[in-house]
Design a protein around this motif. Structure first.
Motif, PDB file in Angstrom:
ATOM      1  N   ASP A 157      -0.270   5.491  -3.190  1.00  0.00           N
ATOM      2  CA  ASP A 157      -1.579   4.894  -3.422  1.00  0.00           C
ATOM      3  C   ASP A 157      -2.646   5.981  -3.348  1.00  0.00           C
ATOM      4  O   ASP A 157      -2.917   6.514  -2.274  1.00  0.00           O
ATOM      5  CB  ASP A 157      -1.850   3.816  -2.373  1.00  0.00           C
ATOM      6  N   LYS A 203      -5.718   5.747  -3.330  1.00  0.00           N
ATOM      7  CA  LYS A 203      -6.888   5.328  -2.553  1.00  0.00           C
ATOM      8  C   LYS A 203      -6.589   5.190  -1.061  1.00  0.00           C
ATOM      9  O   LYS A 203      -7.455   4.804  -0.282  1.00  0.00           O
ATOM     10  CB  LYS A 203      -7.433   4.022  -3.108  1.00  0.00           C
ATOM     11  N   TYR A 204      -5.344   5.503  -0.680  1.00  0.00           N
ATOM     12  CA  TYR A 204      -4.946   5.392   0.734  1.00  0.00           C
ATOM     13  C   TYR A 204      -5.760   6.352   1.591  1.00  0.00           C
ATOM     14  O   TYR A 204      -5.907   7.532   1.258  1.00  0.00           O
ATOM     15  CB  TYR A 204      -3.453   5.690   0.884  1.00  0.00           C
ATOM     16  N   LYS A 210      -5.326   6.116   8.768  1.00  0.00           N
ATOM     17  CA  LYS A 210      -6.056   5.477   9.860  1.00  0.00           C
ATOM     18  C   LYS A 210      -6.014   6.313  11.141  1.00  0.00           C
ATOM     19  O   LYS A 210      -6.725   6.037  12.088  1.00  0.00           O
ATOM     20  CB  LYS A 210      -5.489   4.094  10.111  1.00  0.00           C
ATOM     21  N   THR A 221      -0.807  11.741   4.034  1.00  0.00           N
ATOM     22  CA  THR A 221      -1.028  11.260   5.395  1.00  0.00           C
ATOM     23  C   THR A 221      -1.650  12.317   6.305  1.00  0.00           C
ATOM     24  O   THR A 221      -1.875  12.076   7.480  1.00  0.00           O
ATOM     25  CB  THR A 221       0.289  10.770   6.033  1.00  0.00           C
TER      26      THR A 221
END
Length: 85
Positions: A15, A17-18, A21, A80
């Motif tokens: 993705d 647009k990820y 978090k 990530t």
């Protein structure tokens, strides 16, 4: 360039647009390079990793050697990563 990045990520099922978090350090250990690896490597890698882990104990730190990781997994790791060294 941004559109190209998004197309590549989408093609490999990622993705574009990820947004992570949680922070994550990824440190690239250049043990091999078409340019002399001596100039590109982090001479005190262990000390750098130890310092980051002591300073930011709640943030994961991963040391990678790209030449041992296939390109799609490289993209996954970069997607990530919030802090790349």
């Amino acid at each position: 360039l941004y559109k190209w990045r998004n197309r590549i990520m989408t093609f490999y099922g990622l993705d574009p647009k990820y947004i992570p978090k949680q922070h994550k350090f990824t440190i690239v250990n250049k043990t091999s390079s078409h340019v002399s690896f001596v100039r590109r490597r982090i001479a005190n890698l262990k000390e750098v990793v130890d310092f980051i882990r002591a300073t930011y104990p709640s943030i994961p730190v991963e040391v990678v050697e790209w030449q041992h990781i296939d390109p799609v997994d490289q993209l996954r790791k970069l997607a990530t990563t919030t802090i790349l060294i």
